[in-house]
Structures are given as C-alpha cells and as structure tokens.
Design a protein around this motif. Structure first.
Motif, PDB file in Angstrom:
ATOM      1  N   MET A   1     -19.542  15.063  42.022  1.00  0.00           N
ATOM      2  CA  MET A   1     -18.957  14.958  43.370  1.00  0.00           C
ATOM      3  C   MET A   1     -19.701  15.862  44.348  1.00  0.00           C
ATOM      4  SD  MET A   1     -16.364  12.867  43.573  1.00  0.00           S
ATOM      5  CE  MET A   1     -15.215  13.401  44.837  1.00  0.00           C
ATOM      6  N   GLY A   2     -20.037  15.316  45.532  1.00  0.00           N
ATOM      7  CA  GLY A   2     -20.706  16.127  46.539  1.00  0.00           C
ATOM      8  C   GLY A   2     -19.684  16.898  47.360  1.00  0.00           C
ATOM      9  N   GLU A   3     -20.177  17.780  48.217  1.00  0.00           N
ATOM     10  CA  GLU A   3     -19.285  18.509  49.118  1.00  0.00           C
ATOM     11  C   GLU A   3     -18.613  17.552  50.074  1.00  0.00           C
ATOM     12  OE1 GLU A   3     -21.036  21.813  51.223  1.00  0.00           O
ATOM     13  OE2 GLU A   3     -22.455  22.021  49.572  1.00  0.00           O
ATOM     14  N   LYS A   4     -17.416  17.948  50.569  1.00  0.00           N
ATOM     15  CA  LYS A   4     -16.644  17.038  51.411  1.00  0.00           C
ATOM     16  C   LYS A   4     -17.423  16.612  52.657  1.00  0.00           C
ATOM     17  CE  LYS A   4     -11.980  16.470  53.204  1.00  0.00           C
ATOM     18  NZ  LYS A   4     -12.346  16.031  54.526  1.00  0.00           N
ATOM     19  N   ASN A   5     -18.122  17.568  53.295  1.00  0.00           N
ATOM     20  CA  ASN A   5     -18.829  17.228  54.522  1.00  0.00           C
ATOM     21  C   ASN A   5     -20.329  17.049  54.322  1.00  0.00           C
ATOM     22  OD1 ASN A   5     -16.612  17.061  56.277  1.00  0.00           O
ATOM     23  ND2 ASN A   5     -16.458  19.297  56.259  1.00  0.00           N
ATOM     24  N   ALA A   6     -20.748  16.876  53.074  1.00  0.00           N
ATOM     25  CA  ALA A   6     -22.164  16.622  52.829  1.00  0.00           C
ATOM     26  C   ALA A   6     -22.528  15.273  53.451  1.00  0.00           C
ATOM     27  CB  ALA A   6     -22.430  16.603  51.333  1.00  0.00           C
ATOM     28  N   PRO A   7     -23.702  15.180  54.072  1.00  0.00           N
ATOM     29  CA  PRO A   7     -24.055  13.930  54.748  1.00  0.00           C
ATOM     30  C   PRO A   7     -24.155  12.743  53.789  1.00  0.00           C
ATOM     31  CG  PRO A   7     -25.901  15.485  54.754  1.00  0.00           C
ATOM     32  CD  PRO A   7     -24.713  16.216  54.239  1.00  0.00           C
ATOM     33  N   LEU A   8     -23.570  11.631  54.209  1.00  0.00           N
ATOM     34  CA  LEU A   8     -23.665  10.380  53.441  1.00  0.00           C
ATOM     35  C   LEU A   8     -24.683   9.439  54.059  1.00  0.00           C
ATOM     36  CD1 LEU A   8     -19.861   9.694  52.779  1.00  0.00           C
ATOM     37  CD2 LEU A   8     -21.548  10.680  51.209  1.00  0.00           C
ATOM     38  N   VAL A   9     -24.932   9.604  55.345  1.00  0.00           N
ATOM     39  CA  VAL A   9     -25.890   8.753  56.052  1.00  0.00           C
ATOM     40  C   VAL A   9     -26.984   9.641  56.637  1.00  0.00           C
ATOM     41  CG1 VAL A   9     -26.229   7.155  57.986  1.00  0.00           C
ATOM     42  CG2 VAL A   9     -24.142   7.025  56.607  1.00  0.00           C
ATOM     43  N   GLY A  10     -28.220   9.254  56.403  1.00  0.00           N
ATOM     44  CA  GLY A  10     -29.362   9.934  57.007  1.00  0.00           C
ATOM     45  C   GLY A  10     -29.918   9.081  58.136  1.00  0.00           C
ATOM     46  N   ILE A  11     -29.946   9.660  59.327  1.00  0.00           N
ATOM     47  CA  ILE A  11     -30.547   8.962  60.472  1.00  0.00           C
ATOM     48  C   ILE A  11     -31.907   9.616  60.720  1.00  0.00           C
ATOM     49  CG2 ILE A  11     -30.345   8.412  62.930  1.00  0.00           C
ATOM     50  CD1 ILE A  11     -27.293   8.802  62.618  1.00  0.00           C
ATOM     51  N   VAL A  12     -32.957   8.829  60.626  1.00  0.00           N
ATOM     52  CA  VAL A  12     -34.293   9.364  60.914  1.00  0.00           C
ATOM     53  C   VAL A  12     -34.900   8.546  62.042  1.00  0.00           C
ATOM     54  CG1 VAL A  12     -34.615  10.235  58.581  1.00  0.00           C
ATOM     55  CG2 VAL A  12     -35.416   7.937  59.131  1.00  0.00           C
ATOM     56  N   TYR A  53     -38.645  12.994  52.153  1.00  0.00           N
ATOM     57  CA  TYR A  53     -37.253  12.761  52.561  1.00  0.00           C
ATOM     58  C   TYR A  53     -36.691  11.534  51.838  1.00  0.00           C
ATOM     59  CZ  TYR A  53     -33.117  11.952  55.356  1.00  0.00           C
ATOM     60  OH  TYR A  53     -31.811  11.752  55.743  1.00  0.00           O
ATOM     61  N   ALA A  54     -37.436  10.431  51.892  1.00  0.00           N
ATOM     62  CA  ALA A  54     -36.941   9.184  51.294  1.00  0.00           C
ATOM     63  C   ALA A  54     -36.811   9.320  49.779  1.00  0.00           C
ATOM     64  CB  ALA A  54     -37.888   8.032  51.649  1.00  0.00           C
ATOM     65  N   THR A  55     -37.741  10.016  49.179  1.00  0.00           N
ATOM     66  CA  THR A  55     -37.733  10.168  47.721  1.00  0.00           C
ATOM     67  C   THR A  55     -36.539  11.004  47.258  1.00  0.00           C
ATOM     68  OG1 THR A  55     -40.145  10.064  47.709  1.00  0.00           O
ATOM     69  CG2 THR A  55     -39.110  10.943  45.738  1.00  0.00           C
ATOM     70  N   MET A  56     -36.170  12.015  48.037  1.00  0.00           N
ATOM     71  CA  MET A  56     -35.116  12.945  47.630  1.00  0.00           C
ATOM     72  C   MET A  56     -33.727  12.575  48.141  1.00  0.00           C
ATOM     73  SD  MET A  56     -36.696  14.952  45.752  1.00  0.00           S
ATOM     74  CE  MET A  56     -35.258  15.997  45.438  1.00  0.00           C
ATOM     75  N   ALA A  73     -43.607   0.054  64.571  1.00  0.00           N
ATOM     76  CA  ALA A  73     -42.421   0.710  63.998  1.00  0.00           C
ATOM     77  C   ALA A  73     -42.385   0.547  62.483  1.00  0.00           C
ATOM     78  CB  ALA A  73     -41.159   0.144  64.649  1.00  0.00           C
ATOM     79  N   HIS A  74     -43.111   1.411  61.784  1.00  0.00           N
ATOM     80  CA  HIS A  74     -43.209   1.298  60.330  1.00  0.00           C
ATOM     81  C   HIS A  74     -42.237   2.187  59.577  1.00  0.00           C
ATOM     82  CE1 HIS A  74     -47.529   0.124  61.463  1.00  0.00           C
ATOM     83  NE2 HIS A  74     -46.859  -0.972  61.180  1.00  0.00           N
ATOM     84  N   LEU A  75     -41.489   3.026  60.311  1.00  0.00           N
ATOM     85  CA  LEU A  75     -40.705   4.062  59.629  1.00  0.00           C
ATOM     86  C   LEU A  75     -39.708   3.486  58.621  1.00  0.00           C
ATOM     87  CD1 LEU A  75     -40.090   7.032  59.276  1.00  0.00           C
ATOM     88  CD2 LEU A  75     -38.501   6.883  61.202  1.00  0.00           C
ATOM     89  N   ALA A  76     -38.932   2.479  59.046  1.00  0.00           N
ATOM     90  CA  ALA A  76     -37.914   1.941  58.135  1.00  0.00           C
ATOM     91  C   ALA A  76     -38.571   1.358  56.881  1.00  0.00           C
ATOM     92  CB  ALA A  76     -37.078   0.879  58.845  1.00  0.00           C
ATOM     93  N   GLY A  77     -39.658   0.655  57.057  1.00  0.00           N
ATOM     94  CA  GLY A  77     -40.341   0.047  55.916  1.00  0.00           C
ATOM     95  C   GLY A  77     -40.916   1.081  54.972  1.00  0.00           C
ATOM     96  N   VAL A  78     -41.494   2.133  55.528  1.00  0.00           N
ATOM     97  CA  VAL A  78     -42.068   3.174  54.675  1.00  0.00           C
ATOM     98  C   VAL A  78     -40.951   3.899  53.920  1.00  0.00           C
ATOM     99  CG1 VAL A  78     -43.331   5.358  54.660  1.00  0.00           C
ATOM    100  CG2 VAL A  78     -44.157   3.451  56.045  1.00  0.00           C
ATOM    101  N   VAL A  79     -39.855   4.186  54.620  1.00  0.00           N
ATOM    102  CA  VAL A  79     -38.717   4.817  53.939  1.00  0.00           C
ATOM    103  C   VAL A  79     -38.247   3.911  52.797  1.00  0.00           C
ATOM    104  CG1 VAL A  79     -36.272   5.445  54.194  1.00  0.00           C
ATOM    105  CG2 VAL A  79     -37.935   6.204  55.902  1.00  0.00           C
ATOM    106  N   ALA A  80     -38.110   2.615  53.079  1.00  0.00           N
ATOM    107  CA  ALA A  80     -37.632   1.678  52.049  1.00  0.00           C
ATOM    108  C   ALA A  80     -38.569   1.631  50.847  1.00  0.00           C
ATOM    109  CB  ALA A  80     -37.461   0.285  52.653  1.00  0.00           C
ATOM    110  N   SER A  81     -39.849   1.882  51.075  1.00  0.00           N
ATOM    111  CA  SER A  81     -40.808   1.826  49.968  1.00  0.00           C
ATOM    112  C   SER A  81     -40.626   2.983  48.991  1.00  0.00           C
ATOM    113  CB  SER A  81     -42.245   1.815  50.514  1.00  0.00           C
ATOM    114  OG  SER A  81     -42.626   3.107  50.979  1.00  0.00           O
ATOM    115  N   HIS A  82     -39.907   4.035  49.439  1.00  0.00           N
ATOM    116  CA  HIS A  82     -39.777   5.238  48.605  1.00  0.00           C
ATOM    117  C   HIS A  82     -38.363   5.463  48.080  1.00  0.00           C
ATOM    118  CE1 HIS A  82     -43.792   6.789  49.278  1.00  0.00           C
ATOM    119  NE2 HIS A  82     -43.650   6.681  50.579  1.00  0.00           N
ATOM    120  N   THR A  83     -37.452   4.506  48.278  1.00  0.00           N
ATOM    121  CA  THR A  83     -36.065   4.735  47.851  1.00  0.00           C
ATOM    122  C   THR A  83     -35.418   3.426  47.424  1.00  0.00           C
ATOM    123  OG1 THR A  83     -33.914   5.645  48.533  1.00  0.00           O
ATOM    124  CG2 THR A  83     -35.151   4.458  50.217  1.00  0.00           C
TER     125      THR A  83
END
Ligand code: RP5
Length: 172
Positions: A1-12, A53-56, A73-83
């Motif tokens: 279990m993570g902390e109650k307020n630990a982030p669940l969504v990452g906005i980059v 970031y995406a890997t971890m 705008a390659h950011l979303a695609g590159v992130v998706a390639s690592h997670t």
C-alpha cells in the motif's frame, strides 16, 4: 500500500510554456481529489530524464501518466515506450497550426505502443484528467461513485438549460 497522498497520476509536459494551456487537466483531477504530481521534461531536450521518469513511475505508485507537448509532440509516445502504465497524450495548441501538428504527432502512434490522445485545445486537457479518473475508478468504488454523481450533475445542467430555452421560446 502506498501513502494516502502519494501521487497516482503523473502529469508531464514538454515545456513550462505548455502549463497555461493545459491547467484544466489538474483542475479536473482536483475535483475528484486525485493525488498528482506535475513535471516539466522534454523528449528532445531531456530525453534521459524522460526515460528515467517513465521507467520508474509504476514502481513509485503512479497508475496513469498524462503527457502534454506541442509541435513535434513526441513526449507521450516516448513515455509510452518506457512503461506499461496507461499513457494519455494532450496535444498542446500551437501558433503554427493551432495544435494540428501536436495532434498528429501524438495520435499517430505505431501499433503496439498505445497512447490515448485527447482533443487539441478546448476540452482536451480536462478530458485527459477525467479519463485518468475513470481508469483509477476501475479499482476504486468511491471514485466510481463520484463519477456517477458527476454524470448526473452534467445531465441536470443540460436539462436546466433545455427548460430555460423552452421557456424563452414560449415567451417569444
Ligand atoms: C514542445 O515544444 C513543448 O511541449 C512545447 O509545446 C513546445 C515549445 O517549447 P518552448 O520552446 O516554449 O520551451 O516540446
């Protein structure tokens, strides 16, 4: 279990210049009290930070990553390639082509590397936040209940607008 307020969504986002155009994403998540984190990182200018970031992210407890970028705008695609986490892309409005450049860069992923792309501009950032809430709600009955109430409120608002319009029309 993570902390109650630990982030669940990452906005980059690719640049701090994107933030004023996409703030609706954080507002939507805030309406559902979803813990989030916000980072600037660039697929082109800081590719190693994006990879790390995406890997971890999954190991840190993030469940959904939302990636906003404009132009090439390659950011979303590159992130998706690592997670293996679900990735939602926000195509950011641009001066050159109103965001059509960002939209095509984000949505035209090759097979096997999915990115869920929302609209460029208008409701896109808000919808990215709401889609993340819907994904999280699959495993969170309380969040599901909030979404159900949200849908009812939407319907109530439209019905009120319809009633007001009918009244105006009847009055001529
Ligand atoms: C993209 O380049 C960013 O996402 C931003 O939309 C665009 C311009 O960035 P800046 O030159 O304003 O930093 O990577």
């Amino acid at each position: 279990m993570g902390e109650k307020n630990a982030p669940l969504v990452g906005i980059v986002m690719g640049s701090d210049s994107d933030w004023p155009k996409i703030q609706g994403v954080a507002k939507a998540l805030g309406e559902f009290a979803v813990p989030l984190e916000i980072r600037v990182m660039s697929a082109h200018r800081t590719p190693e930070i994006v990879r790390q970031y995406a890997t971890m992210a999954a190991a840190r407890g993030i469940k959904v990553i939302i990636a906003a970028a404009g132009g090439a705008a390659h950011l979303a695609g590159v992130v998706a390639s690592h997670t293996t986490l679900p990735v939602i892309g926000i195509p950011v409005i641009t001066d050159l082509a109103g965001g059509l450049d960002s939209l095509l860069s984000t949505v035209q992923m090759p097979g096997d590397v999915p990115v869920a792309c929302v609209a460029a501009g208008s409701g896109g950032p808000r919808n990215a936040g709401l889609l993340a809430v819907e994904i999280l709600a699959l495993a969170d009955p309380e969040l599901q209940q909030k979404l159900t109430s949200f849908k009812h409120q939407l319907a109530d608002k439209v019905n009120q607008k319809n009633e007001a319009l009918q009244k105006r029309l009847a009055e001529g």
